[in-house]
Design an enzyme around this catalytic site. Sequence first.
Site, short mmCIF file in Angstrom:
data_model
loop_
_atom_site.label_atom_id
_atom_site.label_comp_id
_atom_site.label_asym_id
_atom_site.label_seq_id
_atom_site.Cartn_x
_atom_site.Cartn_y
_atom_site.Cartn_z
CG HIS A 215 -0.31 0.08 2.52
ND1 HIS A 215 0.31 -0.99 3.10
CD2 HIS A 215 -0.18 1.11 3.40
CE1 HIS A 215 0.81 -0.64 4.29
NE2 HIS A 215 0.53 0.63 4.49
CG ASP A 216 2.13 3.54 2.91
OD1 ASP A 216 2.14 3.52 4.16
OD2 ASP A 216 1.30 4.18 2.24
CE LYS A 219 4.12 6.36 3.84
NZ LYS A 219 4.04 5.83 5.21
CG HIS A 244 2.10 7.89 -0.11
ND1 HIS A 244 1.43 8.86 0.63
CD2 HIS A 244 1.61 6.70 0.31
CE1 HIS A 244 0.58 8.25 1.45
NE2 HIS A 244 0.65 6.95 1.28
CG HIS A 274 -3.62 3.46 1.35
ND1 HIS A 274 -2.87 3.66 0.23
CD2 HIS A 274 -2.87 3.93 2.38
CE1 HIS A 274 -1.72 4.23 0.54
NE2 HIS A 274 -1.68 4.41 1.85
CG HIS A 275 -4.01 7.93 2.54
ND1 HIS A 275 -4.01 7.95 3.92
CD2 HIS A 275 -2.79 7.49 2.17
CE1 HIS A 275 -2.82 7.52 4.36
NE2 HIS A 275 -2.06 7.23 3.31
CG ASP A 303 -1.83 2.81 6.80
OD1 ASP A 303 -1.71 3.74 5.99
OD2 ASP A 303 -0.86 2.31 7.43
#
Lengths: 357, 121
Positions: A215-216, A219, A244, A274-275, A303
């Site tokens: 998911h990240d 970054k 990201h 996811h945000h 998260d």
Amino acid sequence: MKETDNISNTLLIVDDSELNRVIISEIFSDSYKIIEASDGAEGLKAFHENKREICAVLLDVIMPVMDGIEFLRIFKEEGEIKNTPVFLITASESTDVLREAYDLGVMDVISKPVVPYMIRRRVDSVIELFQARKKLRAKVIQQGFELLKQAEKIIELNEGMIEALSTAIEFRSCESGEHVRRIRDITRFILQKTSFAGKLSDEEIEVISLAAVMHDVGKIAVSDQILNKPGKLTNEEYEIMKTHTVKGAELLSQIPQMKAHESYKYAYDIARHHHERWDGRGYPDGLKGDEIPVWAQIVSIADVYDALVSKRVYKSAIEYDKAVDMIKNGECGVFNPKLLKAFLEVEKDCRKLYTGS
Amino acid sequence: MEERVKKILTEAGIEPDSAIERFMGNEGLYFKYLLRFTGDENYRRLCEAIDAGDCKSAFEASHTLKGVCGNLSLTGMEKIVRDQVEYLRNGDLEKGRAFMKDLKESYERVSAALESVKEYI
């Protein structure tokens, strides 16, 4: 399964004439052990008593008590004929008799009086065929097992690589490989133990959980200073941080093997969305409500929870019950009420991931 | 096998070389079973069945006798029995009986030959 040498090397000769038995015995005795019977009934008995060693039956037709055809009928009924070749050794027989013998599964009909090199060749080659077939069958089964084991190893390796990649990227912001694993586990809990995502197969659950790991990855496109800033981010810095999501999805789409992987569509959605927020005020796309893919929603809450209860560069760890309250009160984003309910069902299980119990 | 023995056997309608091949070159084993032939029941049974008019028994005896003659390469006898057995198989006792004269002759020739060589083999 160990491949052992074939121990069946015995011929069973069924014939009422001693002379016939002697001659055939003499022809084969240098390569085979010999068992004799003088009629069909004796023959069946001898076969059952020595089944494991017998690799072929040489059978006369005309015999008292039980003739060769009757022996064959029973031999076939018992299913033996498939595994042990039977040869008819006969003087002239009517075509009906021969036809029936072949129908019952006889491998070959050999005429009397026998000619040694002919009968040897015909019998030897069929026995060899049967033994090769047996060995091949065993080998195929064994290779089937080995293939399965190898396939499992490859899957493990792939997952290991994905985890490694994600861990390496998270490492820059001082997250550990454990954070990555916990997101995967929390995601899996929600998928397995609640009905939030509907009915999924075990395989699908594993695939989505694996996708959650990445998911990240976006970054990697965010600078150290922003990633590891202990204080509050400026508006500018925040905008960069938000990228990201988009960068992560883009990165995944650039990897051909990733794109071809079954977890790709989930991984892409999760990285990008996811945000997002249930009320539409999230980023990058401002998706609202059910527009947000279910798997992205799950990773989102996982998260948030993980961020709350772990120590981060910009905050210390928060106590579990307090974290739960904060989430319930909407202090850390707005979630799908159904998702919230599902999360609360498994939250206690999630605690175990942190204490290691 | 001595030349003399071979000559006597061959003249009686026997082919010892072909038989010994069938016995995988084991001369001793062949001669053992060859000498047993004089006591062979099947010829006797055949004669009795023909006399008694029992076609079925005659057929069975003839069939078995054919097998024995084939194995031991008693070619002279085998040729006769081979034809006889088909008539008997089809139930024709009379036609079968017609072979008995020649068969008897051939059988006695074989018996005499075996008698004369038995101490040498």
